[in-house]
Design a protein around this motif. Structure first.
Motif, short mmCIF file in Angstrom:
data_model
loop_
_atom_site.label_atom_id
_atom_site.label_comp_id
_atom_site.label_asym_id
_atom_site.label_seq_id
_atom_site.Cartn_x
_atom_site.Cartn_y
_atom_site.Cartn_z
N LYS A 184 1.35 67.93 41.75
CA LYS A 184 2.07 67.33 42.89
C LYS A 184 2.07 65.81 42.78
N MET A 185 2.46 65.35 41.60
CA MET A 185 2.48 63.93 41.32
C MET A 185 3.86 63.51 40.86
N VAL A 186 4.20 62.27 41.17
CA VAL A 186 5.36 61.63 40.57
C VAL A 186 4.90 60.27 40.04
N TYR A 187 5.42 59.89 38.90
CA TYR A 187 4.98 58.69 38.22
C TYR A 187 6.15 57.74 37.99
N LEU A 188 5.81 56.48 37.88
CA LEU A 188 6.78 55.48 37.46
C LEU A 188 6.11 54.63 36.38
N GLN A 218 3.20 64.59 52.78
CA GLN A 218 2.58 63.26 52.86
C GLN A 218 2.46 62.69 51.47
N LEU A 219 2.72 61.41 51.35
CA LEU A 219 2.74 60.75 50.04
C LEU A 219 1.78 59.58 50.03
N GLN A 220 1.14 59.38 48.90
CA GLN A 220 0.25 58.24 48.74
C GLN A 220 0.46 57.64 47.36
N ALA A 221 0.91 56.40 47.35
CA ALA A 221 1.18 55.70 46.10
C ALA A 221 -0.03 54.87 45.68
N SER A 222 -0.18 54.71 44.37
CA SER A 222 -1.26 53.89 43.83
C SER A 222 -0.86 53.39 42.45
N GLY A 223 -1.70 52.51 41.91
CA GLY A 223 -1.48 52.03 40.55
C GLY A 223 -0.93 50.63 40.45
N GLY A 224 -0.63 50.01 41.58
CA GLY A 224 -0.14 48.65 41.54
C GLY A 224 -1.21 47.68 41.10
N GLY A 225 -0.77 46.46 40.85
CA GLY A 225 -1.72 45.42 40.43
C GLY A 225 -1.00 44.22 39.89
N LEU A 226 -1.77 43.38 39.23
CA LEU A 226 -1.24 42.15 38.63
C LEU A 226 -1.11 42.35 37.13
N VAL A 227 0.05 42.01 36.60
CA VAL A 227 0.30 42.15 35.16
C VAL A 227 1.12 40.96 34.69
N GLN A 228 0.93 40.59 33.44
CA GLN A 228 1.72 39.50 32.86
C GLN A 228 3.10 40.00 32.46
N ALA A 229 4.03 39.10 32.43
CA ALA A 229 5.38 39.44 31.97
C ALA A 229 5.29 40.07 30.57
N GLY A 230 6.06 41.13 30.39
CA GLY A 230 6.02 41.87 29.14
C GLY A 230 5.03 43.01 29.13
N GLY A 231 4.17 43.06 30.14
CA GLY A 231 3.15 44.09 30.21
C GLY A 231 3.66 45.37 30.85
N SER A 232 2.73 46.30 31.06
CA SER A 232 3.07 47.62 31.59
C SER A 232 2.13 48.01 32.72
N LEU A 233 2.66 48.84 33.60
CA LEU A 233 1.89 49.48 34.65
C LEU A 233 2.45 50.88 34.85
N ARG A 234 1.58 51.78 35.32
CA ARG A 234 2.06 53.09 35.71
C ARG A 234 1.69 53.34 37.16
N LEU A 235 2.67 53.55 37.96
CA LEU A 235 2.45 53.90 39.36
C LEU A 235 2.37 55.42 39.50
N SER A 236 1.53 55.85 40.43
CA SER A 236 1.38 57.27 40.72
C SER A 236 1.61 57.51 42.19
N CYS A 237 2.08 58.68 42.49
CA CYS A 237 2.30 59.07 43.88
C CYS A 237 1.88 60.53 44.00
N VAL A 238 0.87 60.77 44.84
CA VAL A 238 0.39 62.13 45.04
C VAL A 238 0.94 62.66 46.36
N ALA A 239 1.36 63.91 46.34
CA ALA A 239 1.95 64.51 47.52
C ALA A 239 1.09 65.66 48.02
#
Length: 121
Positions: free
Chosen positions: A76-80, A2-23
């Motif tokens: 048990k994580m994968v990141y983007l 089972q997978l659960q993704a998180s870390g999304g949101g609103l960011v300005q162009a040029g900015g950064s985010l890190r998504l996480s997925c726990v298994a």
């Protein structure tokens, strides 16, 4: 798995985010992992993949040099990690697990629920 993704949101162009997925599941370390995204009215597209060992990665041309996929088998994580983001990166992002390390949706057996990423210009 089972997978659960998180870390999304609103960011300005040029900015950064890190998504996480726990298994969950004992065999996480044997799976290839991928990130896909789906913008409104469009198909779900491949973004990045990493093989079971973590030594091999592959990226869509549109994100190459800006995004980095990684995994932590102990946690048990994968990141983007997404840097230098652009408005065209706006989409719902999904993590997926499969026996194959692949760019094709159909090669992945398990999918997370998705997390929304919005990049403003």
């Amino acid at each position: 798995v089972q997978l659960q993704a998180s870390g999304g949101g609103l960011v300005q162009a040029g900015g950064s985010l890190r998504l996480s997925c726990v298994a969950s599941g004992r065999t996480f370390s044997t799976y290839g992992m991928g990130w896909f995204r789906q913008a409104p009215g469009k198909e779900r597209d491949f973004v990045a993949a990493i093989d079971w060992s973590g030594r091999n990665t592959y990226y869509a041309d549109s994100v190459k040099g800006r995004f980095t996929i990684s995994r932590d088998d102990v946690q048990k994580m994968v990141y983007l990690q997404m840097n230098d983001m652009k408005p065209e990166d706006t989409a719902v992002y999904y993590c997926a697990a499969g026996r194959m390390y692949s760019v094709r949706n159909r090669d992945y057996e398990y999918w997370g629920q998705g997390t929304q990423v919005t990049v403003s210009s």
